[in-house]
Write a protein that holds these residues in place. Structure first.
Motif, PDB file in Angstrom:
ATOM      1  N   ALA A   8       0.857  -1.193   0.000  1.00 11.67           N
ATOM      2  CA  ALA A   8       0.000   0.000   0.000  1.00 11.67           C
ATOM      3  C   ALA A   8       0.891   1.240   0.000  1.00 11.67           C
ATOM      4  O   ALA A   8       2.072   1.172   0.381  1.00 11.67           O
ATOM      5  N   PHE A  12       0.758  -3.899   3.074  1.00 10.68           N
ATOM      6  CA  PHE A  12      -0.646  -3.518   3.303  1.00 10.68           C
ATOM      7  C   PHE A  12      -1.030  -3.661   4.779  1.00 10.68           C
ATOM      8  O   PHE A  12      -1.710  -2.810   5.359  1.00 10.68           O
ATOM      9  N   TYR A  33      -4.553   1.684  -1.802  1.00 11.10           N
ATOM     10  CA  TYR A  33      -4.389   0.233  -1.674  1.00 11.10           C
ATOM     11  C   TYR A  33      -5.171  -0.425  -2.807  1.00 11.10           C
ATOM     12  O   TYR A  33      -5.868   0.264  -3.574  1.00 11.10           O
TER      13      TYR A  33
END
Ligand code: PMP
Length: 303
Positions: A8, A17, A123
């Protein structure tokens, strides 16, 4: 749990992430003072080492404009660069969806947009069909789309999606797939995350910008495609009762692509939908970069 892409963009860096997390005190979480984008990426069917992004520049411009409504100066070029790097670092292998988000990241209380920290993250997740591509049923919602005089509907302001959530759940609870919302004037507006098109007498008709719709990028693409196919396109007010006798009806959006509507309330639409099918096929070819006439809509990223 969706299949999230592993990397992300968060607080200015690319991070795993699972490490991109915000505080429970985050201002935007409480006041809905965020705005998002959403775009799809496809793996080039002709070359699995290439990712194709559909209308990246338009998505970046719309998010930059949404940020403006939040008093956040975030140039479209910055969003563009981050998204390209984001895709390269994730090297996806399946169709996916990118969710960039701008928001008031401050931990203070009191709804406002001045003197407050803002931030931007990105994301992604793998995404197949959002709605059944074969056609869906729609309920006319008892919830109405908000008005532009209450909030900037041209931005995808996160707080505004409470209405979509209420409408979607109401429709699903009643056994339908989706909801169609009217605007405050009682005219047809859009679905919970898609714009709407109707075919009557070979003409393609969609609510105009002054109907409190979101300025959808798929909507814009459908209009261009239809005109290039030689169809007449009309942007105007639509009455609810026109939906019941439409020759064809479809919803369109980044997630939903082109989704035919089979039934509105208890009115069944014809399974013959030549115009919807042609537009859908053309859009699919464009997103897979198979149509030379629309290559400027596609950003190719070599992995
Ligand atoms: N209306 C709403 C409320 C939406 O959230 C979306 C999805 N972004 C759309 C319409 C369709 O817009 P687009 O084609 O740009 O995805």
């Amino acid at each position: 749990m969706p299949d999230f892409l592993p990397i992300a963009y968060f607080e200015g860096n690319f991070v795993p992430f699972k490490d991109a997390n915000i505080s429970i005190a985050t201002h935007a979480l409480h006041y809905g003072t965020g705005a998002f984008g959403g775009l799809r990426g496809t793996i080039n069917p002709q070359n699995p080492k290439q990712v194709l992004l559909f209308r990246l520049d338009r998505h970046c411009k719309r998010l930059s404009n949404s940020a403006k409504y939040l008093h956040y100066d975030l140039p479209a070029t910055k969003i563009y660069d981050v998204i390209k790097d984001f895709v390269s670092k994730n090297a996806p292998t399946n169709p996916f969806y990118i969710r960039p988000f701008v928001y008031t990241s401050d931990l203070g209380v009191a709804p406002r947009l001045h003197n407050i920290e803002k931030n931007f993250f990105v994301y992604g997740l793998e995404m197949g069909d959002y709605l059944s591509p074969d056609g869906i049923s729609c309920r006319i919602s008892s919830w109405y789309r908000q008005e532009d005089r209450s909030l900037p509907l041209r931005g995808k302001i996160s707080g505004a999606y409470i209405t979509s959530a209420l409408a979607k759940t109401e429709a699903v609870d009643a056994g339908f797939d989706e909801a169609i919302l009217m605007n405050s004037q009682g005219k047809v507006c859009e679905a919970t995350g898609m714009n709407i098109f109707m075919v009557r007498n070979d003409k393609l008709i969609t609510p105009s910008f002054d109907q409190d719709i979101l300025e959808g990028i798929t909507r814009d693409s459908v209009i261009t495609i239809a005109k290039n196919l030689g169809l007449e396109v009309e942007q105007r007010e639509i009455d609810k009762t026109e939906l019941f006798i439409a020759d064809e009806l479809f919803l369109c959006g980044t997630a939903a692509k082109v989704t035919p509507v089979k039934r509105v309330e208890n009115y069944h639409l014809s399974p013959e939908r030549p115009i919807t099918t042609k537009i859908k096929e053309t859009l699919t070819a464009i997103t897979e970069n198979r149509d030379p006439n629309y290559q400027d809509w596609i950003t190719v990223i070599d992995l």
